[in-house]
Design an enzyme around this catalytic site. Sequence first.
Site, short mmCIF file in Angstrom:
data_model
loop_
_atom_site.label_atom_id
_atom_site.label_comp_id
_atom_site.label_asym_id
_atom_site.label_seq_id
_atom_site.Cartn_x
_atom_site.Cartn_y
_atom_site.Cartn_z
N LYS A 76 0.83 -1.23 0.00
CA LYS A 76 0.00 0.00 0.00
C LYS A 76 0.85 1.27 0.00
O LYS A 76 1.90 1.33 0.64
CB LYS A 76 -0.93 -0.01 1.23
CG LYS A 76 -1.91 1.17 1.22
CD LYS A 76 -3.04 0.96 2.22
CE LYS A 76 -3.85 2.22 2.47
NZ LYS A 76 -4.37 2.92 1.28
N PHE A 126 -9.24 6.71 2.78
CA PHE A 126 -8.21 6.63 3.82
C PHE A 126 -7.32 7.88 3.83
O PHE A 126 -6.74 8.23 4.85
CB PHE A 126 -7.31 5.40 3.60
CG PHE A 126 -8.01 4.09 3.76
CD1 PHE A 126 -8.09 3.48 5.00
CD2 PHE A 126 -8.62 3.47 2.68
CE1 PHE A 126 -8.75 2.26 5.16
CE2 PHE A 126 -9.28 2.26 2.82
CZ PHE A 126 -9.35 1.65 4.06
N CYS A 193 -5.27 9.68 -6.56
CA CYS A 193 -5.98 9.27 -5.34
C CYS A 193 -7.10 10.24 -5.08
O CYS A 193 -6.86 11.37 -4.66
CB CYS A 193 -5.07 9.20 -4.13
SG CYS A 193 -5.99 8.67 -2.68
N LYS A 229 0.37 4.78 -11.67
CA LYS A 229 -1.01 4.37 -11.41
C LYS A 229 -1.91 5.57 -11.67
O LYS A 229 -1.71 6.64 -11.07
CB LYS A 229 -1.13 3.93 -9.94
CG LYS A 229 -2.53 3.65 -9.44
CD LYS A 229 -2.94 2.23 -9.75
CE LYS A 229 -4.26 1.86 -9.11
NZ LYS A 229 -4.16 1.60 -7.67
N THR A 257 -9.54 4.29 -8.05
CA THR A 257 -10.98 4.41 -7.80
C THR A 257 -11.58 5.61 -8.56
O THR A 257 -10.86 6.54 -8.91
CB THR A 257 -11.23 4.58 -6.29
OG1 THR A 257 -10.42 5.67 -5.83
CG2 THR A 257 -10.85 3.33 -5.53
N GLY A 314 -9.45 -2.76 -11.65
CA GLY A 314 -10.75 -2.11 -11.52
C GLY A 314 -11.89 -3.04 -11.90
O GLY A 314 -12.00 -3.45 -13.06
N GLY A 315 -12.71 -3.41 -10.91
CA GLY A 315 -13.89 -4.22 -11.19
C GLY A 315 -13.59 -5.64 -11.61
O GLY A 315 -14.44 -6.28 -12.24
N ALA A 336 -8.58 -5.47 -6.14
CA ALA A 336 -8.50 -4.97 -4.76
C ALA A 336 -9.75 -5.37 -3.99
O ALA A 336 -9.70 -6.15 -3.05
CB ALA A 336 -8.32 -3.45 -4.76
C1 LIG Z 1 -9.23 -0.56 0.78
C2 LIG Z 1 -8.59 0.07 -0.43
C3 LIG Z 1 -7.48 0.90 -0.27
C4 LIG Z 1 -6.86 1.46 -1.39
N1 LIG Z 1 -5.72 2.21 -1.24
C5 LIG Z 1 -5.00 2.57 -2.33
C6 LIG Z 1 -3.72 3.16 -2.21
O1 LIG Z 1 -3.18 3.36 -1.10
N2 LIG Z 1 -3.04 3.51 -3.35
C7 LIG Z 1 -3.56 3.28 -4.61
O2 LIG Z 1 -2.90 3.57 -5.61
N3 LIG Z 1 -4.79 2.72 -4.75
C8 LIG Z 1 -5.51 2.35 -3.65
N4 LIG Z 1 -6.72 1.73 -3.81
C9 LIG Z 1 -7.28 1.55 -5.18
C10 LIG Z 1 -6.99 0.16 -5.74
O3 LIG Z 1 -5.61 -0.05 -5.94
C11 LIG Z 1 -7.71 -0.02 -7.10
O4 LIG Z 1 -7.14 0.86 -8.05
C12 LIG Z 1 -9.21 0.24 -7.05
O5 LIG Z 1 -9.74 -0.25 -5.84
C13 LIG Z 1 -9.92 -0.44 -8.21
O6 LIG Z 1 -9.80 -1.83 -8.16
P1 LIG Z 1 -11.01 -2.78 -7.63
O7 LIG Z 1 -12.23 -2.42 -8.40
O8 LIG Z 1 -10.51 -4.17 -7.84
O9 LIG Z 1 -11.17 -2.47 -6.16
C14 LIG Z 1 -7.38 1.19 -2.69
C15 LIG Z 1 -8.50 0.36 -2.83
C16 LIG Z 1 -9.11 -0.20 -1.72
C17 LIG Z 1 -10.30 -1.10 -1.92
#
Ligand SMILES: Cc1cc2nc3c(=O)[nH]c(=O)nc-3n(C[C@H](O)[C@H](O)[C@H](O)COP(=O)(O)O)c2cc1C
Length: 354
Positions: A76, A126, A193, A229, A257, A314-315, A336
Amino acid sequence: MTLLPPTYDIARSYEENLSAGPVYAGAIPPAPASRKTWSFLGFELSSPIGVPAGPLLNAAYVDLYAQLGWDVPVYKTVRSVARASHPVPNCLFISTDTLSEADAHSVRAVAPAPQSVAGLTITNSFGMPSMAPDDWQADIRRASEALRPGQLLVVSVVGTPGADGRGLEDDFAHTAALAKAAGARVIEANFSCPNVASAEGELFRDARTSASIVRKIKQRIGDTPLIIKIGALPEEHLAAVVEACLPFLDGVAAINTVPLSIVDAEGNQALPGTGRLKSGVCGAAISEVATEMTARLLRIRDRLNAKFAVVSVGGVMSERDIDGRLAMGADLVMSATAAMWDPLLAHRWKDSHG
Ligand SMILES: Cc1cc2nc3c(=O)[nH]c(=O)nc-3n(C[C@H](O)[C@H](O)[C@H](O)COP(=O)(O)O)c2cc1C
């Protein structure tokens, strides 16, 4: 299928999850026997599946997910200075109606917990908390030691404007150098972010600043591969950003996100505190936006005759989604949200693709 408890306890604070997590009561299944390997940025991997920056808070999480067969864990996002997390709640369920890019910054209400991973969409907020560098460097060393052959540790970093008097660009490079010194095999620079109100939140929209940061990072980390990213962008805008960064870049991970305004049933801001109306949405609802971004990155790579790796994030909620992104041509696929609630997803995929 009912939803099992996630490995990150969303009712507890970030700090509690950091010290007590991960939550996992299941067995560790034996790794499926497979002789197939996957090549990524010069590394030979047991599979093209990873957990993107977020759910893996520290070495204990990296260790669990590595044992469960997620072969590319991303540590993270860390900073060059300690930073506290936003207060709880940090994750809320929201409705899973599919989002389009036009929906970014629109309003969505919280929803009850879904019945299955397929219907799982959350917002997470966060603010990119971080341990102090000495602590995360020691922890990254432990995380590296937890990996098996065929696995690769990526460390996500972000710059903090003004940290110890450094500007944003210098601080990005400084933090990347600290992560490399701690054992990161690949560095990911987080240019996106939605959950911070400051400049580091939407860097990926600015081709010049992005290029200038990757140039500075690359000067410090040398031949260690560098990924950026990013969030969703229209194709020409994306092409301009990629082209500007290309001389210093080894891969692009997308998407982070999607920022939306999150409200409760009465229409009031759901997450407490200033600057938290807008919050990043992830999980099933962002699948189309993410898939389209993967397609765009692959087209741009072809058009530029370039060699950067495409990491599709993503998704991704199921084995089918992993297959779909790989069939498109993504070099790696990461999950994630589904990885938090369904930590056996990578194992099942590997088991059926031996
Ligand atoms: C609990 C949580 C914490 C996250 N923290 C970060 C982070 O610190 N840095 C980052 O680049 N993305 C962070 N993300 C985004 C994820 O890396 C990812 O890009 C996003 O959730 C989309 O993927 P998903 O649809 O599989 O969740 C976080 C996602 C989740 C669910």
